[in-house]
Design an enzyme around this catalytic site. Structure first.
Site, PDB file in Angstrom:
ATOM      1  CE  LYS A 111      -4.026  -1.935   0.052  1.00  0.00           C
ATOM      2  NZ  LYS A 111      -4.900  -1.985  -1.073  1.00  0.00           N
ATOM      3  CE  LYS A 194      -4.588 -11.429  -5.110  1.00  0.00           C
ATOM      4  NZ  LYS A 194      -5.794 -11.339  -4.368  1.00  0.00           N
ATOM      5  CE  LYS A 197     -12.078  -5.948  -4.849  1.00  0.00           C
ATOM      6  NZ  LYS A 197     -12.108  -7.328  -4.360  1.00  0.00           N
TER       7      LYS A 197
HETATM    8  P1  ADP Z   1      -8.897  -8.756  -4.897  1.00  0.00           P
HETATM    9  O1  ADP Z   1      -7.509  -9.350  -4.958  1.00  0.00           O
HETATM   10  O2  ADP Z   1      -9.622  -8.896  -6.171  1.00  0.00           O
HETATM   11  O3  ADP Z   1      -8.901  -7.352  -4.349  1.00  0.00           O
HETATM   12  P2  ADP Z   1      -9.787  -9.487  -2.299  1.00  0.00           P
HETATM   13  O4  ADP Z   1      -8.440  -9.115  -1.771  1.00  0.00           O
HETATM   14  O5  ADP Z   1     -10.954  -8.649  -1.961  1.00  0.00           O
HETATM   15  O6  ADP Z   1      -9.685  -9.666  -3.867  1.00  0.00           O
HETATM   16  O7  ADP Z   1     -10.045 -10.986  -1.828  1.00  0.00           O
HETATM   17  C1  ADP Z   1     -11.147 -11.469  -1.086  1.00  0.00           C
HETATM   18  C2  ADP Z   1     -10.974 -12.963  -0.832  1.00  0.00           C
HETATM   19  O8  ADP Z   1     -10.830 -13.659  -2.060  1.00  0.00           O
HETATM   20  C3  ADP Z   1      -9.719 -13.310  -0.010  1.00  0.00           C
HETATM   21  O9  ADP Z   1     -10.003 -14.445   0.792  1.00  0.00           O
HETATM   22  C4  ADP Z   1      -8.717 -13.664  -1.054  1.00  0.00           C
HETATM   23  O10 ADP Z   1      -7.717 -14.536  -0.570  1.00  0.00           O
HETATM   24  C5  ADP Z   1      -9.573 -14.348  -2.104  1.00  0.00           C
HETATM   25  N1  ADP Z   1      -9.005 -14.169  -3.446  1.00  0.00           N
HETATM   26  C6  ADP Z   1      -8.947 -13.026  -4.176  1.00  0.00           C
HETATM   27  N2  ADP Z   1      -8.361 -13.239  -5.380  1.00  0.00           N
HETATM   28  C7  ADP Z   1      -8.027 -14.553  -5.393  1.00  0.00           C
HETATM   29  C8  ADP Z   1      -7.408 -15.399  -6.376  1.00  0.00           C
HETATM   30  N3  ADP Z   1      -7.034 -14.931  -7.560  1.00  0.00           N
HETATM   31  N4  ADP Z   1      -7.233 -16.691  -6.064  1.00  0.00           N
HETATM   32  C9  ADP Z   1      -7.626 -17.189  -4.869  1.00  0.00           C
HETATM   33  N5  ADP Z   1      -8.225 -16.467  -3.911  1.00  0.00           N
HETATM   34  C10 ADP Z   1      -8.433 -15.160  -4.171  1.00  0.00           C
END
Ligand code: ADP
Ligand code: TRP
Length: 332
Positions: A111, A194, A197
């Site tokens: 961040k 990974k 969003k």
């Molecule tokens: P983003 O990375 O899109 O911002 P978040 O951080 O809000 O997603 O993730 C919310 C949940 O979804 C967490 O438990 C996170 O580990 C899981 N998650 C997000 N992206 C992935 C991914 N590509 N593969 C596996 N788990 C994911």
């Protein structure tokens, strides 16, 4: 019965990574565990959403959770800000979290790089708030994706430190959970890691988006010139496509394209068309349900209400006990 807690920040629509990394486990666990699944709206304040955006995003994720099959009768599906006890415990736990360890957290370091003009104290203590989300229900398990492993380690650290400080055996040590035994990482479509969003245009397949948009993203996913020799090693972007097929395609379909790859007859266009078709079959019914639920105010409201009541019951109990342990005792 063992307890499970997990949350997702409401910062947009849910994508395939959120589903396979987190929500799929929630669906399974709500059947056999005392389950708390929540929308982490307090966490999302670190990025300063407007009140309208915040409310809209919470509504979106609530509808998505329900559409994916979370059942307000089986689990406690709640909104974090409906449980003020979380903020109280957060204050107490902040006294035992040290600057050095918070500064070393990978998410904070990231961040500092990506959000330079808004390095607020909430970002620094994000792992404390997350620990509180988990500890307040005395969770045994936390289903999350791989990226959250460090936060969970910190949660154990904070819980154990509290236990030691007050010489009690109060908070259990929560473990990460994945139904496969290993934490899941769903790759993105742009080949950079990974699915996320914030992974840039075309990286994520969202549930609440139209067929055409999904199709286009998949057809645009990066590939290479194709294998030049039999049984060649797959480059990362091709591995990613196979990983995504593993989530939504039948085994024989995957095997066929794998054989085609191994004997150098693979046509990536055909493979992506198949992936898109199977992806739409999977996403379509969930998307339709999301759109139904999103406009069902009565359902959203009753779900949030039952969830808040169940979560508060457990949170009030923990905070009352914590107050006694800390030594806040009433004179009246
Ligand atoms: P983003 O990375 O899109 O911002 P978040 O951080 O809000 O997603 O993730 C919310 C949940 O979804 C967490 O438990 C996170 O580990 C899981 N998650 C997000 N992206 C992935 C991914 N590509 N593969 C596996 N788990 C994911
Ligand atoms: N930090 C998690 C994420 O970024 C969201 C989250 C907040 C969470 N509190 C939690 C996950 C408690 C599991 C348990 O995805």
């Amino acid at each position: 019965m063992q307890t499970v807690v997990s949350g997702i920040r409401p910062t947009g629509k849910l994508h395939l990574g959120n589903y396979f990394g987190a929500v799929r486990n929630f669906l399974e666990m709500q059947e056999n565990y005392r389950s708390y699944f929540f929308i982490a709206d307090i966490h999302s304040l670190t990025t300063h959403p407007t009140p309208g955006d915040l409310h809209g995003s919470v509504r979106q994720v609530l509808a998505e959770y329900l559409a994916m099959g979370l059942d307000p009768e089986k689990c406690s599906l709640f909104i974090q800000s409906d449980v003020p006890e979380i903020m109280e415990l957060y204050t107490y736990m902040n006294m035992n979290a040290y600057l050095g360890e918070l500064e070393r957290s990978a998410s904070f370091k990231e961040k500092i790089r990506t959000q330079k003009d808004n390095v607020n104290a909430g970002l620094l203590t994000y792992p404390v708030l997350m620990a509180v989300d988990i500890l307040i229900h005395k969770a045994d398990f936390v289903p999350v994706g791989k990226d959250q492993a460090q936060h969970l380690e910190m949660t154990r650290q904070f819980g154990n430190r509290f236990n030691r400080l007050y010489d009690v055996d109060f908070f259990p040590e929560p473990q990460a959970y994945s139904h496969t035994g290993e934490l899941v990482k769903v790759p993105g479509l742009t080949g950079q890691g990974k699915m996320s969003k914030s992974g840039g245009e075309g990286d994520a397949v969202f549930f609440d988006e139209d067929d055409k948009v999904i199709q286009k993203k998949i057809m645009r996913a990066k590939t290479d010139a194709g294998p030049q020799e039999m049984n060649a090693e797959k480059p990362i972007e091709i591995l990613n496509l196979f990983d995504l097929m593993g989530l939504v395609c039948e085994n024989d379909v995957i095997e066929k394209f794998n054989d085609d790859y191994n004997n150098c007859t693979i046509r990536y266009g055909d493979m992506k068309k198949q992936l898109a078709e199977d992806m739409l079959k999977f996403v379509g019914p969930i998307r339709d349900r999301i759109r139904e639920v999103k406009s069902d105010d009565a359902f959203l409201s009753s779900a949030a209400k039952i969830g808040a009541e169940k979560a508060r019951e457990s949170a009030v109990k923990t905070v009352k006990e914590v107050r006694e342990i800390i030594g806040f005792r009433k004179f009246y």
